[in-house]
Design an enzyme around this catalytic site. Structure first.
Site, short mmCIF file in Angstrom:
data_model
loop_
_atom_site.label_atom_id
_atom_site.label_comp_id
_atom_site.label_asym_id
_atom_site.label_seq_id
_atom_site.Cartn_x
_atom_site.Cartn_y
_atom_site.Cartn_z
N CYS A 10 0.84 -1.20 0.00
CA CYS A 10 0.00 0.00 0.00
C CYS A 10 0.87 1.25 0.00
O CYS A 10 0.53 2.26 -0.62
CB CYS A 10 -0.96 0.00 1.19
SG CYS A 10 -2.32 -1.18 1.04
N ASP A 33 10.53 -7.35 -8.42
CA ASP A 33 10.74 -7.83 -7.06
C ASP A 33 12.12 -7.40 -6.58
O ASP A 33 13.08 -7.46 -7.35
CB ASP A 33 10.60 -9.36 -7.03
CG ASP A 33 10.48 -9.91 -5.62
OD1 ASP A 33 11.42 -9.74 -4.82
OD2 ASP A 33 9.43 -10.50 -5.32
N HIS A 49 -6.40 -2.50 -1.29
CA HIS A 49 -5.81 -3.42 -0.32
C HIS A 49 -6.70 -4.65 -0.15
O HIS A 49 -7.83 -4.55 0.31
CB HIS A 49 -5.61 -2.75 1.04
CG HIS A 49 -4.96 -3.68 2.03
ND1 HIS A 49 -3.61 -3.92 2.03
CD2 HIS A 49 -5.49 -4.44 3.01
CE1 HIS A 49 -3.33 -4.79 3.00
NE2 HIS A 49 -4.47 -5.12 3.60
N HIS A 102 -0.81 -10.50 -4.19
CA HIS A 102 0.14 -10.24 -5.27
C HIS A 102 0.41 -11.50 -6.08
O HIS A 102 0.34 -12.60 -5.57
CB HIS A 102 1.45 -9.64 -4.75
CG HIS A 102 2.14 -10.45 -3.70
ND1 HIS A 102 1.71 -10.52 -2.39
CD2 HIS A 102 3.26 -11.20 -3.76
CE1 HIS A 102 2.54 -11.28 -1.69
NE2 HIS A 102 3.48 -11.73 -2.50
N HIS A 104 3.20 -13.32 -8.49
CA HIS A 104 4.59 -13.39 -8.92
C HIS A 104 4.63 -13.89 -10.36
O HIS A 104 4.02 -14.91 -10.67
CB HIS A 104 5.39 -14.40 -8.08
CG HIS A 104 5.56 -14.04 -6.65
ND1 HIS A 104 6.70 -13.43 -6.18
CD2 HIS A 104 4.74 -14.21 -5.58
CE1 HIS A 104 6.58 -13.26 -4.87
NE2 HIS A 104 5.40 -13.72 -4.49
#
Length: 118
Positions: A10, A33, A49, A102, A104
């Site tokens: 956030c 990342d 969020h 999230h 990846h």
């Protein structure tokens, strides 16, 4: 799980913490990342969020679809044009380290090479 106020992702969304962004629109940010496990390692996060995939419901379907639909374009743009992995860790047992949903995107030669479990 953390709140929006102390959530590191956030803070990235709000511009309080810098990130190497590779994509941004009104709903989503994608960035590199900081501890990549492969030559291509991008995180795709919603600006909203959401603590974990365990917290989504049917009202999040369009956002989740948008995030997933971005994956191939971002993977190829970052150099993973020969394939990539998509990983979403969910909750403590799922090894989720940051309490903000999230994705990846991981591609390129894997450091474990042929030892990688398939």
């Amino acid at each position: 799980m953390s709140s929006q106020d102390d959530c590191i992702f956030c803070k990235i969304v709000r511009g309080e913490i810098p990130a190497k962004k590779v994509f941004e629109d009104e709903d989503v940010i994608a960035f590199l990342d900081i501890k990549p496990v492969a030559p291509v390692h991008v995180l795709v996060i919603p600006k909203k969020h959401i603590a974990s995939l365990t917290q989504v419901d049917k009202t999040d379907a369009l956002l989740l679809g948008k995030m997933l639909a971005l994956v191939p374009t971002l993977a190829v743009a970052q150099g993973a044009d020969d394939g990539f992995r998509v990983i979403i860790n969910a909750g403590r047992v799922g090894q989720q380290e940051v309490p903000h949903l999230h994705i990846h995107i991981i591609g390129g030669p894997h450091p474990l090479g042929a030892m990688l479990v398939r």
